[in-house]
Design an enzyme around this catalytic site. Structure first.
Site, PDB file in Angstrom:
ATOM      1  CB  CYS A 159      -0.641  -0.115   1.649  1.00  0.00           C
ATOM      2  SG  CYS A 159      -2.107   1.443   1.427  1.00  0.00           S
ATOM      3  CB  CYS A 216      -2.263   3.296   8.307  1.00  0.00           C
ATOM      4  SG  CYS A 216      -3.458   4.390   6.507  1.00  0.00           S
ATOM      5  CB  CYS A 229     -15.199  -8.269   5.392  1.00  0.00           C
ATOM      6  SG  CYS A 229     -17.055  -8.397   6.472  1.00  0.00           S
ATOM      7  CB  CYS A 279     -18.794  -5.559   3.992  1.00  0.00           C
ATOM      8  SG  CYS A 279     -18.417  -4.085   4.816  1.00  0.00           S
ATOM      9  CB  CYS A 315     -19.217  -1.212   8.302  1.00  0.00           C
ATOM     10  SG  CYS A 315     -18.390  -2.636   9.658  1.00  0.00           S
ATOM     11  NE  ARG A 359     -18.618  -7.000  12.553  1.00  0.00           N
ATOM     12  CZ  ARG A 359     -18.284  -6.650  11.075  1.00  0.00           C
ATOM     13  NH1 ARG A 359     -17.354  -7.135  10.311  1.00  0.00           N
ATOM     14  NH2 ARG A 359     -19.392  -6.112  10.393  1.00  0.00           N
TER      15      ARG A 359
HETATM   16  S1  SF4 Z   1      -4.221   0.875   6.518  1.00  0.00           S
HETATM   17 FE1  SF4 Z   1      -3.858   2.373   5.615  1.00  0.00          FE
HETATM   18  S2  SF4 Z   1      -1.760   1.438   4.911  1.00  0.00           S
HETATM   19 FE2  SF4 Z   1      -3.020  -0.152   5.698  1.00  0.00          FE
HETATM   20  S3  SF4 Z   1      -3.460  -0.688   3.444  1.00  0.00           S
HETATM   21 FE3  SF4 Z   1      -5.275   0.560   4.428  1.00  0.00          FE
HETATM   22  S4  SF4 Z   1      -4.524   2.382   3.994  1.00  0.00           S
HETATM   23 FE4  SF4 Z   1      -3.382   1.251   3.018  1.00  0.00          FE
END
Ligand code: SF4
Length: 377
Positions: free
Chosen positions: A65, A69, A109, A142, A202, A272
């Site tokens: 990704c 985060c 999900c 979902c 959600c 949940r």
């Molecule tokens: S939580 Fe953030 S870093 Fe992880 S896959 Fe989703 S967008 Fe990407």
């Protein structure tokens, strides 16, 4: 009448607790813990009886990704040794999702890593969902694909998607401490877009990321303002190779208090119990069933949960029933741990205390979606 009885009465009336009352739940003592659980159970029982809804996660695109985060093992620069793969084919998604359904899940999900889908990605996922729904009309789907652009939620809804997940994760005030590549407001907009398109919203949180008690109350109140139908409560899995590695700040008792606070703030929502339950609640997991009415069955996106059969046994032993499952066909006779789990050594018994970090309980997922091994259901 105790203050907890009064709080439960308020929730049963559909009234919001005050911030002070929500904070009081988080700050209650271990001596009051069973009273907190009992008060939350009154609310849970009113809206959901003793039913537990099972949800099943399928990671349809894993790792790589571009977002950062801090809690996520799939983030840019993550050194966590998680599975990395691009979009699974439709038949792979369906086979894994149906394994979850066979284990008793009423919702699957479908989750993809990334900032958000392109229109082509939406085409791909919508087609997969339509194929799955044609075979499993009674199972809710979902989607969780990140930030949505204009029109994408509507296209997912048209394909038969029931719900869209996008977590707020933490308070607006704490958001910049856990992510710098997108903003809290982006997340709120995506939940609103999903809702406007008729998808069941959600949205939930992750606890244990350095937030204050005020942050936890803020995010719970912010979630309530969005009126989500379901609220997943995750407890940080501090993966090695991520910025939050080594951050163990939860105890089983604190997890129960957090769940109860969310139940009082969102009394009629599906609360949940989500990622991190095994490693943070540990042997107190069954108590959490008195507060939440929904869990994920088996594994998570990049980490392994306890065997699905152990989830089902836990629900039965605690006197709860699986919602709408009829006869789950995948309840194995044994609860043998997965062959793929190779537990690290646990801390010596003399060192075990509720606040002891338990990295020995964190296992990167090596089975199910994206592998040739059967899913854990
Ligand atoms: S939580 Fe953030 S870093 Fe992880 S896959 Fe989703 S967008 Fe990407």
């Amino acid at each position: 009448m105790t203050w907890l009885d009064a709080l439960a009465d308020k929730a049963l009336d559909g009234s919001l607790p005050t911030r002070e009352e929500a904070l009081a739940v988080l700050r209650s003592s271990d001596d009051e813990l069973m009273d907190v659980v009992a008060a939350a159970f009154r609310v849970r029982r009113r809206f959901f009886g003793r039913r537990v809804k099972l949800n099943y996660l399928v990671n349809i695109k894993s790792g790589l990704c571009p977002e950062d985060c801090f809690y996520c093992s799939q983030r840019v620069g993550s050194a966590a040794d998680v599975l990395k793969y691009s979009w699974l084919k439709t038949d792979e998604v369906i086979a894994t999702a149906e394994a979850g359904v066979a284990g008793g899940a009423r919702r699957v999900c479908l989750v993809a890593s990334g900032r958000g889908p392109t229109d082509r990605d939406i085409d791909r996922v919508a087609s997969t969902i339509a194929s799955f729904k044609a075979r499993n009309p009674d199972v809710e789907v979902c989607a969780c694909l990140g930030l949505l652009s204009d029109g994408q939620a509507e296209r997912l809804a048209a394909a038969g998607t029931f719900a869209y997940n996008h977590n707020l994760n933490t308070s607006g005030g704490h958001y910049a401490d856990i992510c710098t590549t997108h903003e809290y407001a982006d997340r709120v907009s995506t939940v609103d877009a999903a809702k406007s398109a008729g998808l069941s919203p959600c949205s939930g949180l992750i606890a244990g990321m350095g937030e204050t008690e005020e942050d936890l109350v803020d995010v719970a109140f912010a979630l309530r303002a969005l009126s989500p139908d379901s609220v997943p409560v995750n407890f940080l899995i501090p993966f090695d190779g991520t910025p939050l590695a080594g951050q163990w700040e939860l105890t089983p008792q604190r997890c129960l208090r957090i769940l109860a606070m969310v139940r009082f703030v969102c009394p009629s929502a599906e609360v949940r119990l989500a990622g991190g339950r095994e490693i943070h609640l540990r042997t107190l997991q069954p108590l959490a069933l008195h507060i939440v009415n929904s869990i994920f069955l088996g594994d998570y996106l990049t980490s392994e949960g306890q065997p699905g059969a152990a989830d089902l046994a836990m629900i039965a032993d605690a006197g709860f029933t699986v919602e709408g499952a009829g006869n789950p066909s995948a309840v194995p006779a044994t609860l043998a741990p997965s062959a793929t789990l190779a537990p690290a050594a646990a801390p010596p018994v003399s060192e075990l205390a509720p606040e002891t970090p338990r990295p020995d309980l964190v296992h990167v997922r090596r089975r199910g979606a994206g592998t040739t091994l059967p899913a854990n259901t």
